[in-house]
Design a protein around this motif. Structure first.
Motif, PDB file in Angstrom:
ATOM      1  N   GLY A  10      40.433  58.808  41.569  1.00 30.15           N
ATOM      2  CA  GLY A  10      40.975  59.477  40.392  1.00 30.15           C
ATOM      3  C   GLY A  10      42.153  58.747  39.773  1.00 30.15           C
ATOM      4  O   GLY A  10      42.795  59.278  38.855  1.00 30.15           O
ATOM      5  N   SER A  11      42.463  57.546  40.220  1.00 30.40           N
ATOM      6  CA  SER A  11      43.591  56.789  39.687  1.00 30.40           C
ATOM      7  C   SER A  11      43.179  56.029  38.433  1.00 30.40           C
ATOM      8  O   SER A  11      42.010  55.676  38.248  1.00 30.40           O
ATOM      9  CB  SER A  11      44.126  55.813  40.740  1.00 30.40           C
ATOM     10  OG  SER A  11      43.095  54.927  41.153  1.00 30.40           O
ATOM     11  N   LEU A  12      44.157  55.783  37.577  1.00 29.33           N
ATOM     12  CA  LEU A  12      43.924  55.013  36.359  1.00 29.33           C
ATOM     13  C   LEU A  12      44.084  53.530  36.658  1.00 29.33           C
ATOM     14  O   LEU A  12      45.083  53.111  37.244  1.00 29.33           O
ATOM     15  CB  LEU A  12      44.917  55.432  35.270  1.00 29.33           C
ATOM     16  CG  LEU A  12      44.899  54.615  33.972  1.00 29.33           C
ATOM     17  CD1 LEU A  12      43.571  54.762  33.250  1.00 29.33           C
ATOM     18  CD2 LEU A  12      46.056  55.021  33.063  1.00 29.33           C
ATOM     19  N   VAL A  13      43.114  52.746  36.245  1.00 28.81           N
ATOM     20  CA  VAL A  13      43.145  51.300  36.480  1.00 28.81           C
ATOM     21  C   VAL A  13      43.197  50.605  35.125  1.00 28.81           C
ATOM     22  O   VAL A  13      42.307  50.787  34.286  1.00 28.81           O
ATOM     23  CB  VAL A  13      41.921  50.825  37.284  1.00 28.81           C
ATOM     24  CG1 VAL A  13      41.988  49.318  37.504  1.00 28.81           C
ATOM     25  CG2 VAL A  13      41.831  51.569  38.611  1.00 28.81           C
ATOM     26  N   ALA A  14      44.255  49.834  34.923  1.00 31.55           N
ATOM     27  CA  ALA A  14      44.415  49.060  33.683  1.00 31.55           C
ATOM     28  C   ALA A  14      44.371  47.583  34.038  1.00 31.55           C
ATOM     29  O   ALA A  14      45.191  47.107  34.828  1.00 31.55           O
ATOM     30  CB  ALA A  14      45.721  49.419  32.999  1.00 31.55           C
ATOM     31  N   THR A  15      43.429  46.859  33.452  1.00 30.63           N
ATOM     32  CA  THR A  15      43.242  45.438  33.753  1.00 30.63           C
ATOM     33  C   THR A  15      43.472  44.614  32.507  1.00 30.63           C
ATOM     34  O   THR A  15      42.968  44.951  31.430  1.00 30.63           O
ATOM     35  CB  THR A  15      41.820  45.178  34.281  1.00 30.63           C
ATOM     36  OG1 THR A  15      41.587  45.995  35.430  1.00 30.63           O
ATOM     37  CG2 THR A  15      41.630  43.719  34.647  1.00 30.63           C
ATOM     38  N   HIS A  16      44.248  43.562  32.673  1.00 33.15           N
ATOM     39  CA  HIS A  16      44.420  42.604  31.580  1.00 33.15           C
ATOM     40  C   HIS A  16      43.973  41.230  32.061  1.00 33.15           C
ATOM     41  O   HIS A  16      44.347  40.789  33.151  1.00 33.15           O
ATOM     42  CB  HIS A  16      45.874  42.519  31.111  1.00 33.15           C
ATOM     43  CG  HIS A  16      46.089  41.445  30.074  1.00 33.15           C
ATOM     44  ND1 HIS A  16      46.587  40.199  30.384  1.00 33.15           N
ATOM     45  CD2 HIS A  16      45.836  41.434  28.742  1.00 33.15           C
ATOM     46  CE1 HIS A  16      46.652  39.475  29.281  1.00 33.15           C
ATOM     47  NE2 HIS A  16      46.200  40.187  28.269  1.00 33.15           N
ATOM     48  N   ALA A  17      43.143  40.569  31.253  1.00 34.47           N
ATOM     49  CA  ALA A  17      42.682  39.213  31.560  1.00 34.47           C
ATOM     50  C   ALA A  17      43.021  38.301  30.393  1.00 34.47           C
ATOM     51  O   ALA A  17      42.828  38.669  29.224  1.00 34.47           O
ATOM     52  CB  ALA A  17      41.182  39.201  31.831  1.00 34.47           C
ATOM     53  N   ALA A  18      43.543  37.121  30.729  1.00 31.73           N
ATOM     54  CA  ALA A  18      43.888  36.172  29.666  1.00 31.73           C
ATOM     55  C   ALA A  18      42.649  35.662  28.949  1.00 31.73           C
ATOM     56  O   ALA A  18      42.690  35.346  27.762  1.00 31.73           O
ATOM     57  CB  ALA A  18      44.678  35.005  30.249  1.00 31.73           C
ATOM     58  N   GLY A  19      41.527  35.602  29.670  1.00 29.32           N
ATOM     59  CA  GLY A  19      40.300  35.128  29.051  1.00 29.32           C
ATOM     60  C   GLY A  19      39.086  35.567  29.834  1.00 29.32           C
ATOM     61  O   GLY A  19      39.191  36.131  30.930  1.00 29.32           O
ATOM     62  N   ALA A  20      37.921  35.336  29.249  1.00 29.12           N
ATOM     63  CA  ALA A  20      36.655  35.633  29.923  1.00 29.12           C
ATOM     64  C   ALA A  20      35.593  34.697  29.377  1.00 29.12           C
ATOM     65  O   ALA A  20      35.590  34.380  28.184  1.00 29.12           O
ATOM     66  CB  ALA A  20      36.247  37.090  29.705  1.00 29.12           C
ATOM     67  N   ARG A  21      34.692  34.267  30.252  1.00 24.63           N
ATOM     68  CA  ARG A  21      33.591  33.398  29.829  1.00 24.63           C
ATOM     69  C   ARG A  21      32.274  33.981  30.345  1.00 24.63           C
ATOM     70  O   ARG A  21      32.227  34.597  31.410  1.00 24.63           O
ATOM     71  CB  ARG A  21      33.790  31.973  30.349  1.00 24.63           C
ATOM     72  CG  ARG A  21      33.728  31.834  31.850  1.00 24.63           C
ATOM     73  CD  ARG A  21      33.977  30.391  32.298  1.00 24.63           C
ATOM     74  NE  ARG A  21      33.753  30.214  33.735  1.00 24.63           N
ATOM     75  CZ  ARG A  21      34.635  30.472  34.669  1.00 24.63           C
ATOM     76  NH1 ARG A  21      35.842  30.927  34.337  1.00 24.63           N
ATOM     77  NH2 ARG A  21      34.346  30.280  35.944  1.00 24.63           N
ATOM     78  N   TYR A  22      31.221  33.770  29.576  1.00 23.77           N
ATOM     79  CA  TYR A  22      29.909  34.295  29.948  1.00 23.77           C
ATOM     80  C   TYR A  22      29.098  33.180  30.586  1.00 23.77           C
ATOM     81  O   TYR A  22      28.850  32.145  29.965  1.00 23.77           O
ATOM     82  CB  TYR A  22      29.185  34.820  28.697  1.00 23.77           C
ATOM     83  CG  TYR A  22      27.963  35.645  29.003  1.00 23.77           C
ATOM     84  CD1 TYR A  22      28.068  36.978  29.362  1.00 23.77           C
ATOM     85  CD2 TYR A  22      26.684  35.086  28.923  1.00 23.77           C
ATOM     86  CE1 TYR A  22      26.949  37.754  29.617  1.00 23.77           C
ATOM     87  CE2 TYR A  22      25.552  35.839  29.189  1.00 23.77           C
ATOM     88  CZ  TYR A  22      25.698  37.173  29.543  1.00 23.77           C
ATOM     89  OH  TYR A  22      24.578  37.932  29.814  1.00 23.77           O
ATOM     90  N   LEU A  29      36.137  37.074  34.466  1.00 27.83           N
ATOM     91  CA  LEU A  29      37.493  37.233  33.942  1.00 27.83           C
ATOM     92  C   LEU A  29      38.406  36.173  34.549  1.00 27.83           C
ATOM     93  O   LEU A  29      38.250  35.803  35.715  1.00 27.83           O
ATOM     94  CB  LEU A  29      38.033  38.630  34.266  1.00 27.83           C
ATOM     95  CG  LEU A  29      37.273  39.821  33.656  1.00 27.83           C
ATOM     96  CD1 LEU A  29      37.885  41.124  34.144  1.00 27.83           C
ATOM     97  CD2 LEU A  29      37.295  39.762  32.137  1.00 27.83           C
ATOM     98  N   GLU A  30      39.391  35.727  33.776  1.00 21.80           N
ATOM     99  CA  GLU A  30      40.297  34.681  34.233  1.00 21.80           C
ATOM    100  C   GLU A  30      41.750  35.125  34.063  1.00 21.80           C
ATOM    101  O   GLU A  30      42.090  35.802  33.092  1.00 21.80           O
ATOM    102  CB  GLU A  30      40.059  33.391  33.425  1.00 21.80           C
ATOM    103  CG  GLU A  30      38.632  32.861  33.519  1.00 21.80           C
ATOM    104  CD  GLU A  30      38.358  31.757  32.516  1.00 21.80           C
ATOM    105  OE1 GLU A  30      39.089  31.697  31.498  1.00 21.80           O
ATOM    106  OE2 GLU A  30      37.428  30.965  32.736  1.00 21.80           O
ATOM    107  N   THR A  31      42.601  34.738  35.032  1.00 22.17           N
ATOM    108  CA  THR A  31      44.045  35.053  35.009  1.00 22.17           C
ATOM    109  C   THR A  31      44.240  36.554  34.798  1.00 22.17           C
ATOM    110  O   THR A  31      44.598  37.020  33.715  1.00 22.17           O
ATOM    111  CB  THR A  31      44.772  34.248  33.924  1.00 22.17           C
ATOM    112  OG1 THR A  31      44.350  32.887  33.960  1.00 22.17           O
ATOM    113  CG2 THR A  31      46.276  34.308  34.128  1.00 22.17           C
ATOM    114  N   ILE A  32      43.991  37.291  35.869  1.00 21.86           N
ATOM    115  CA  ILE A  32      43.908  38.747  35.800  1.00 21.86           C
ATOM    116  C   ILE A  32      45.166  39.396  36.369  1.00 21.86           C
ATOM    117  O   ILE A  32      45.691  38.967  37.402  1.00 21.86           O
ATOM    118  CB  ILE A  32      42.681  39.243  36.591  1.00 21.86           C
ATOM    119  CG1 ILE A  32      41.421  38.515  36.101  1.00 21.86           C
ATOM    120  CG2 ILE A  32      42.529  40.746  36.486  1.00 21.86           C
ATOM    121  CD1 ILE A  32      40.280  38.577  37.075  1.00 21.86           C
TER     122      ILE A  32
END
Length: 354
Positions: A182-194, A201-204
């Motif tokens: 039930g916790s809130l998870v906030a993720t920031h990534a500097a970049g992402a490639r397919y 995800l990169e630099t998380i």
């Protein structure tokens, strides 16, 4: 003379509006015909296809505006020629250049209308059309805002601030609630490639907010299981001809800073910059076609010649654009050469007519 100028300008305006009134319904029919296979898929029905068609028409109107102006000038001024009004004007002392100048006044109005359609109406309408079509076909919800691209990805909210390409993203925020804790998870990534049918995800930096407090963890990279794929992002990264001039200019600067090839966007940029000039030049081309064939061909034949000239110009301009990309020619030169060639031919014909 001002009354005569307005009369000739209104003939060009009326003929162009009539031409657009004929061509746009035909284009709308072809757009609907292309959507027949998609009808009935999920929520995409006939009304959705009609809405998609209506929102797509401004782009097509902008693209065909120069050719419509050429045909419209032939229709409007040809009607005057069929009633011998142009002959009477020339007998009264009005020169060929006077007729051209008055006709170009109507062209200025048409060029202004084309700019409004191409820079304000068409980009927003086309992007909205593609978004509505995708939502109806796939059922997912996403939105493009001044703060980036927002989407509901399963049970997560995703904000992508910069879409460099359909397979490369920058500055990504992912917000979701952990079903187990039930916790809130906030993720920031500097970049992402397919790659390999998935996102990395990169630099998380991942923050977890719970009753016990906030914990932060950092990772170099991680897999991202997302419903967002490059096919969806192609809707957001519009084709060059769908972007306004200022958007193209900013994107070209961005690509140059990242040492990427911006040739396709530069050709589209210069094409939009000189689009008003092209609209005016088509009126200039129409005059020698009209006057030069007035005694030897009928009205319908002149219109047919105008259509052929419009198609020929389209083929020549597209050929120069492909050559510019293939042989790395200057985009500005590739944009200016086709109208310069046609204007030169028009000048030669005017010398014979005048």
């Amino acid at each position: 003379m001002r009354i005569l100028d307005r009369y000739l300008a209104s003939a060009v305006l009326g003929g162009t509006l009539l031409t657009l009134g004929v061509l746009l319904p035909l284009l709308g029919f072809f757009i609907l015909a292309e959507e027949v296979d998609a009808l009935g898929v999920d929520g995409y029905g006939f009304m959705e296809a009609m809405l998609f068609m209506g929102l797509s028409l401004p782009r097509y109107a902008y693209q065909i505006f120069p050719i419509a102006t050429l045909i419209g000038a032939l229709i409007g001024l040809g009607a005057l020629a069929s009633r011998s009004e142009l002959v009477a004007m020339r007998a009264a002392g009005v020169s060929v250049w006077g007729i051209i100048r008055a006709s170009l006044l109507g062209g200025l109005v048409l060029a202004a209308v084309a700019v409004v359609i191409g820079e304000v109406i068409a980009p927003k309408a086309e992007q909205r059309a593609l978004e509505l079509r995708r939502q109806a076909l796939s059922g997912d919800v996403s939105q493009q805002t001044p703060y980036g691209f927002w989407a509901i990805d399963d049970r997560a909210f995703v904000n992508i601030r910069e879409i460099e390409s359909p397979t490369r993203l920058s500055d990504i925020f992912i917000y979701q609630v952990d079903a187990a804790t039930g916790s809130l998870v906030a993720t920031h990534a500097a970049g992402a490639r397919y790659q390999d049918e998935g996102w990395v995800l990169e630099t998380i930096a991942r923050s977890r907010v719970s009753a016990q407090g906030v914990t932060v963890e950092h990772m170099e990279q991680a897999q991202w299981d997302s419903l967002i794929d490059p096919g969806i992002l192609k809707v957001i990264v519009l084709e060059p001809h769908l972007l306004p001039v200022w958007g193209l200019y900013k994107y070209i600067r961005f690509m140059r800073l990242n040492k990427q090839d911006a040739g396709n966007y530069e050709i589209a940029f210069w094409g939009k910059v000189f689009h008003p000039v092209l609209t005016l030049s088509m009126i200039f081309v129409a005059i020698p076609i009209l006057l030069g064939s007035a005694r030897t061909t009928g009205f319908g034949q002149r219109i047919f010649i105008g259509v052929l000239v419009g198609i020929l110009y389209y083929l020549v301009s597209r050929t120069f654009a492909f050559f510019a990309l293939l042989f790395e020619l200057a985009p500005l030169a590739a944009t200016l050469l086709p109208p310069a060639l046609f204007l030169s031919a028009a000048l030669l014909l005017l010398r014979r007519v005048g």
